[in-house]
Design a protein around this motif. Structure first.
Motif, PDB file in Angstrom:
ATOM      1  N   GLY A  33       0.819  -1.193   0.000  1.00 39.88           N
ATOM      2  CA  GLY A  33       0.000   0.000   0.000  1.00 39.88           C
ATOM      3  C   GLY A  33       0.858   1.250   0.000  1.00 39.88           C
ATOM      4  N   PRO A  34       0.768   2.073   1.050  1.00 38.30           N
ATOM      5  CA  PRO A  34       1.439   3.375   1.038  1.00 38.30           C
ATOM      6  C   PRO A  34       2.923   3.347   1.388  1.00 38.30           C
ATOM      7  CG  PRO A  34       0.217   3.133   3.067  1.00 38.30           C
ATOM      8  CD  PRO A  34      -0.103   1.920   2.233  1.00 38.30           C
ATOM      9  N   GLY A  35       3.480   2.172   1.634  1.00 34.29           N
ATOM     10  CA  GLY A  35       4.910   2.103   1.975  1.00 34.29           C
ATOM     11  C   GLY A  35       5.784   2.127   0.738  1.00 34.29           C
ATOM     12  N   PHE A  36       5.524   3.068  -0.141  1.00 31.70           N
ATOM     13  CA  PHE A  36       6.132   3.097  -1.475  1.00 31.70           C
ATOM     14  C   PHE A  36       7.650   3.213  -1.415  1.00 31.70           C
ATOM     15  CE2 PHE A  36       6.899   5.516  -5.564  1.00 31.70           C
ATOM     16  CZ  PHE A  36       6.691   4.420  -6.387  1.00 31.70           C
ATOM     17  N   ASP A  37       8.327   2.256  -2.030  1.00 33.50           N
ATOM     18  CA  ASP A  37       9.786   2.206  -2.129  1.00 33.50           C
ATOM     19  C   ASP A  37      10.488   2.071  -0.779  1.00 33.50           C
ATOM     20  OD1 ASP A  37       9.817   2.255  -4.861  1.00 33.50           O
ATOM     21  OD2 ASP A  37      10.768   4.227  -5.067  1.00 33.50           O
ATOM     22  N   SER A  38       9.742   1.754   0.283  1.00 37.89           N
ATOM     23  CA  SER A  38      10.400   1.715   1.591  1.00 37.89           C
ATOM     24  C   SER A  38       9.970   0.567   2.496  1.00 37.89           C
ATOM     25  CB  SER A  38      10.161   3.037   2.341  1.00 37.89           C
ATOM     26  OG  SER A  38       8.798   3.218   2.637  1.00 37.89           O
ATOM     27  N   VAL A  39       8.894  -0.138   2.159  1.00 39.41           N
ATOM     28  CA  VAL A  39       8.378  -1.183   3.041  1.00 39.41           C
ATOM     29  C   VAL A  39       8.284  -2.501   2.272  1.00 39.41           C
ATOM     30  CG1 VAL A  39       6.464  -1.907   4.518  1.00 39.41           C
ATOM     31  CG2 VAL A  39       7.057   0.526   4.338  1.00 39.41           C
ATOM     32  N   GLY A  40       8.717  -3.586   2.898  1.00 38.12           N
ATOM     33  CA  GLY A  40       8.619  -4.889   2.256  1.00 38.12           C
ATOM     34  C   GLY A  40       8.588  -6.009   3.275  1.00 38.12           C
ATOM     35  N   ILE A  68      22.811  -0.890  -5.684  1.00 37.26           N
ATOM     36  CA  ILE A  68      22.610  -1.558  -6.968  1.00 37.26           C
ATOM     37  C   ILE A  68      21.158  -1.444  -7.422  1.00 37.26           C
ATOM     38  CG2 ILE A  68      22.634  -3.808  -8.144  1.00 37.26           C
ATOM     39  CD1 ILE A  68      24.991  -4.566  -6.305  1.00 37.26           C
ATOM     40  N   GLU A  69      20.221  -1.712  -6.511  1.00 34.11           N
ATOM     41  CA  GLU A  69      18.795  -1.761  -6.848  1.00 34.11           C
ATOM     42  C   GLU A  69      18.172  -0.371  -6.961  1.00 34.11           C
ATOM     43  OE1 GLU A  69      14.977  -4.039  -7.163  1.00 34.11           O
ATOM     44  OE2 GLU A  69      17.032  -4.102  -7.858  1.00 34.11           O
ATOM     45  N   GLY A  70      18.682   0.571  -6.174  1.00 31.38           N
ATOM     46  CA  GLY A  70      18.154   1.933  -6.234  1.00 31.38           C
ATOM     47  C   GLY A  70      17.176   2.277  -5.134  1.00 31.38           C
ATOM     48  N   HIS A  71      16.601   1.265  -4.495  1.00 31.76           N
ATOM     49  CA  HIS A  71      15.714   1.471  -3.348  1.00 31.76           C
ATOM     50  C   HIS A  71      15.705   0.184  -2.528  1.00 31.76           C
ATOM     51  CE1 HIS A  71      12.804  -0.580  -6.022  1.00 31.76           C
ATOM     52  NE2 HIS A  71      13.199   0.305  -6.926  1.00 31.76           N
ATOM     53  N   PRO A  72      15.402   0.297  -1.215  1.00 30.28           N
ATOM     54  CA  PRO A  72      15.609  -0.853  -0.324  1.00 30.28           C
ATOM     55  C   PRO A  72      14.398  -1.740  -0.089  1.00 30.28           C
ATOM     56  CG  PRO A  72      15.235   1.113   0.975  1.00 30.28           C
ATOM     57  CD  PRO A  72      15.148   1.540  -0.464  1.00 30.28           C
ATOM     58  N   ASP A  73      13.228  -1.435  -0.674  1.00 33.08           N
ATOM     59  CA  ASP A  73      12.005  -2.096  -0.232  1.00 33.08           C
ATOM     60  C   ASP A  73      11.991  -3.599  -0.472  1.00 33.08           C
ATOM     61  OD1 ASP A  73      11.928  -1.436  -2.918  1.00 33.08           O
ATOM     62  OD2 ASP A  73       9.778  -1.084  -2.974  1.00 33.08           O
ATOM     63  N   ASN A  74      12.607  -4.078  -1.542  1.00 36.82           N
ATOM     64  CA  ASN A  74      12.685  -5.520  -1.782  1.00 36.82           C
ATOM     65  C   ASN A  74      13.951  -6.153  -1.217  1.00 36.82           C
ATOM     66  OD1 ASN A  74      10.956  -4.765  -4.628  1.00 36.82           O
ATOM     67  ND2 ASN A  74      10.318  -6.564  -3.476  1.00 36.82           N
ATOM     68  N   VAL A  75      15.091  -5.505  -1.423  1.00 33.55           N
ATOM     69  CA  VAL A  75      16.348  -6.132  -1.000  1.00 33.55           C
ATOM     70  C   VAL A  75      16.441  -6.249   0.516  1.00 33.55           C
ATOM     71  CG1 VAL A  75      17.647  -5.531  -3.079  1.00 33.55           C
ATOM     72  CG2 VAL A  75      17.592  -3.911  -1.152  1.00 33.55           C
ATOM     73  N   ALA A  76      15.852  -5.302   1.261  1.00 37.39           N
ATOM     74  CA  ALA A  76      15.966  -5.347   2.720  1.00 37.39           C
ATOM     75  C   ALA A  76      15.310  -6.590   3.316  1.00 37.39           C
ATOM     76  CB  ALA A  76      15.397  -4.068   3.336  1.00 37.39           C
ATOM     77  N   PRO A  77      14.033  -6.887   3.014  1.00 35.17           N
ATOM     78  CA  PRO A  77      13.467  -8.118   3.562  1.00 35.17           C
ATOM     79  C   PRO A  77      14.107  -9.381   2.992  1.00 35.17           C
ATOM     80  CG  PRO A  77      11.902  -7.040   2.093  1.00 35.17           C
ATOM     81  CD  PRO A  77      13.009  -6.081   2.318  1.00 35.17           C
ATOM     82  N   SER A 111      14.728   3.418   4.532  1.00 34.74           N
ATOM     83  CA  SER A 111      14.816   4.645   3.732  1.00 34.74           C
ATOM     84  C   SER A 111      16.174   4.693   3.055  1.00 34.74           C
ATOM     85  CB  SER A 111      14.638   5.893   4.609  1.00 34.74           C
ATOM     86  OG  SER A 111      15.714   6.014   5.544  1.00 34.74           O
ATOM     87  N   TYR A 112      16.226   5.410   1.938  1.00 34.82           N
ATOM     88  CA  TYR A 112      17.475   5.594   1.199  1.00 34.82           C
ATOM     89  C   TYR A 112      17.522   7.048   0.757  1.00 34.82           C
ATOM     90  CZ  TYR A 112      21.159   4.638  -2.283  1.00 34.82           C
ATOM     91  OH  TYR A 112      22.333   4.627  -3.018  1.00 34.82           O
ATOM     92  N   VAL A 113      18.237   7.848   1.516  1.00 30.38           N
ATOM     93  CA  VAL A 113      18.315   9.282   1.278  1.00 30.38           C
ATOM     94  C   VAL A 113      19.779   9.718   1.349  1.00 30.38           C
ATOM     95  CG1 VAL A 113      17.569  11.570   2.063  1.00 30.38           C
ATOM     96  CG2 VAL A 113      16.029   9.607   2.319  1.00 30.38           C
ATOM     97  N   ASP A 114      20.204  10.484   0.360  1.00 29.84           N
ATOM     98  CA  ASP A 114      21.600  10.965   0.305  1.00 29.84           C
ATOM     99  C   ASP A 114      22.587   9.808   0.401  1.00 29.84           C
ATOM    100  OD1 ASP A 114      20.704  13.597   0.107  1.00 29.84           O
ATOM    101  OD2 ASP A 114      20.736  13.890   2.279  1.00 29.84           O
ATOM    102  N   ASP A 115      22.263   8.721  -0.315  1.00 26.72           N
ATOM    103  CA  ASP A 115      23.127   7.540  -0.389  1.00 26.72           C
ATOM    104  C   ASP A 115      23.313   6.839   0.954  1.00 26.72           C
ATOM    105  OD1 ASP A 115      23.519   7.941  -3.130  1.00 26.72           O
ATOM    106  OD2 ASP A 115      25.228   9.261  -2.773  1.00 26.72           O
ATOM    107  N   LYS A 116      22.421   7.081   1.899  1.00 28.80           N
ATOM    108  CA  LYS A 116      22.499   6.420   3.197  1.00 28.80           C
ATOM    109  C   LYS A 116      21.220   5.620   3.437  1.00 28.80           C
ATOM    110  CE  LYS A 116      25.536   9.892   5.309  1.00 28.80           C
ATOM    111  NZ  LYS A 116      25.703  10.883   6.410  1.00 28.80           N
ATOM    112  N   VAL A 117      21.399   4.398   3.949  1.00 34.29           N
ATOM    113  CA  VAL A 117      20.274   3.501   4.198  1.00 34.29           C
ATOM    114  C   VAL A 117      20.023   3.377   5.691  1.00 34.29           C
ATOM    115  CG1 VAL A 117      19.274   1.240   3.712  1.00 34.29           C
ATOM    116  CG2 VAL A 117      21.016   2.167   2.187  1.00 34.29           C
ATOM    117  N   ASN A 118      18.766   3.491   6.083  1.00 35.44           N
ATOM    118  CA  ASN A 118      18.351   3.191   7.450  1.00 35.44           C
ATOM    119  C   ASN A 118      17.242   2.156   7.380  1.00 35.44           C
ATOM    120  OD1 ASN A 118      19.875   4.909   9.311  1.00 35.44           O
ATOM    121  ND2 ASN A 118      18.959   6.608   8.172  1.00 35.44           N
ATOM    122  N   SER A 119      17.218   1.227   8.323  1.00 35.69           N
ATOM    123  CA  SER A 119      16.191   0.187   8.276  1.00 35.69           C
ATOM    124  C   SER A 119      15.793  -0.254   9.681  1.00 35.69           C
ATOM    125  CB  SER A 119      16.688  -1.030   7.486  1.00 35.69           C
ATOM    126  OG  SER A 119      17.794  -1.635   8.137  1.00 35.69           O
TER     127      SER A 119
END
Length: 287
Positions: free
Chosen positions: A13-20, A118-127, A137-145
């Motif tokens: 749903g609304p977790g666009f590009d950030s939830v998986g 590599i992927e450009g966003h973390p929503d799939n690779v993180a889980p 989140s992926y902002v300014d080349d930094k990932v938080n999860s």
């Protein structure tokens, strides 16, 4: 050595590009004997390379360029370009391949940083790395999860027999949202995540189905969506949403209703197949 990576369902749903969330379909990579050149044995189709052009190998070599070639066997029941993280699973497997063959001792956070770049966003690779439900989140080349358990429920996936490439699905999205609309979309996302973290699937479901970021633009690309959602509504499901960029349609349901929902979807005679899935809690691992 065998590397196993789960499928993933992103956005929710609304977790666009950030939830998986990681789910119970799998990619497996069996690492066999050293070879003069890389060779990936698979039956995934003629369009999938068997040499260094394979995403698995190109990813591994991007992580460590001097890896010794091996023969590999790739098997997957994650359908390609269906919104279940098929490419992300291969990227995560490639990073793990480099980690193991190169003796890199990468932490999960290290793997996530590389995979997201590599992927450009973390929503799939993180889980796929951590398992469970991941908000990142992926902002300014930094990932938080943040990793947490998904509330106890069943997942019924309807997977159409056609592909929907992410690039095509992104093509229908607007380039910007008006400020007030963006605030509303963000507030819905906040409630969805808070409800998932607190285990309130009824509130989470309402918020998931109220997404303003992407689903209202994409649902028309998946002609089966409304029919599958109607089955969910008729059987007391918590929510129905597009998995990733689609076309897979995911129904969140109480466990006792999962078999009935699958049966009712099957009875529609749609061009695709339905599955009852569960949350994978391991993420990428060695067998």
């Amino acid at each position: 050595m065998r590397i196993t990576v789960p499928a993933t369902s992103a956005n929710i749903g609304p977790g666009f590009d950030s939830v998986g969330v990681a789910l119970s379909k799998y990619l497996t990579i069996e690492v066999l004997e050293p070879a003069d050149s890389w060779f990936v044995q698979h039956d995934l189709g003629e369009d999938i390379p068997t040499d260094e052009e394979n995403l698995l190998i190109s990813t591994a070599l991007a992580v460590k360029s001097d890896l010794s070639p091996h023969k590999l066997v790739m098997k997957s029941d994650i359908p390609l370009a269906r919104g279940l993280g098929s490419s992300s699973s291969v990227i995560v497997a490639g990073i793990e391949l480099a980690n193991q063959l190169g003796g890199l001792n990468l932490s999960d956070d290290d793997k996530l940083a590389v995979a997201t770049e590599i992927e450009g966003h973390p929503d799939n690779v993180a889980p796929a790395i951590f398992g469970n439900l991941v908000v990142a989140s992926y902002v300014d080349d930094k990932v938080n999860s943040i990793v947490t358990d998904f509330p106890d429920c069943g997942f019924v996936a309807f997977i159409p027999n056609y592909e929907l490439k992410t690039s095509d699905s992104r093509g229908v999205l607007p380039s910007e949202l008006p400020y007030k609309e963006a605030v509303a979309a963000s507030s819905i996302a906040n409630v969805a995540i808070a409800a998932l973290f607190s285990g309130d699937l009824k509130k989470a479901g309402k918020a998931i189905q109220s997404d303003l970021f992407h689903e209202r633009y994409r649902q028309s690309l998946v002609k089966e969506f409304e029919a599958v959602r109607a089955v969910g509504v008729n059987n007391g499901a918590y929510a129905t949403y597009l998995s990733g960029a689609g076309p897979t349609v995911m129904v969140l349901t109480p466990h006792h209703q999962a078999a009935k929902i699958k049966s009712d979807i099957d009875a529609l005679g749609l061009d695709g197949e339905s599955f009852i899935l569960s949350v994978d809690t391991q993420g990428v691992h060695l067998d």
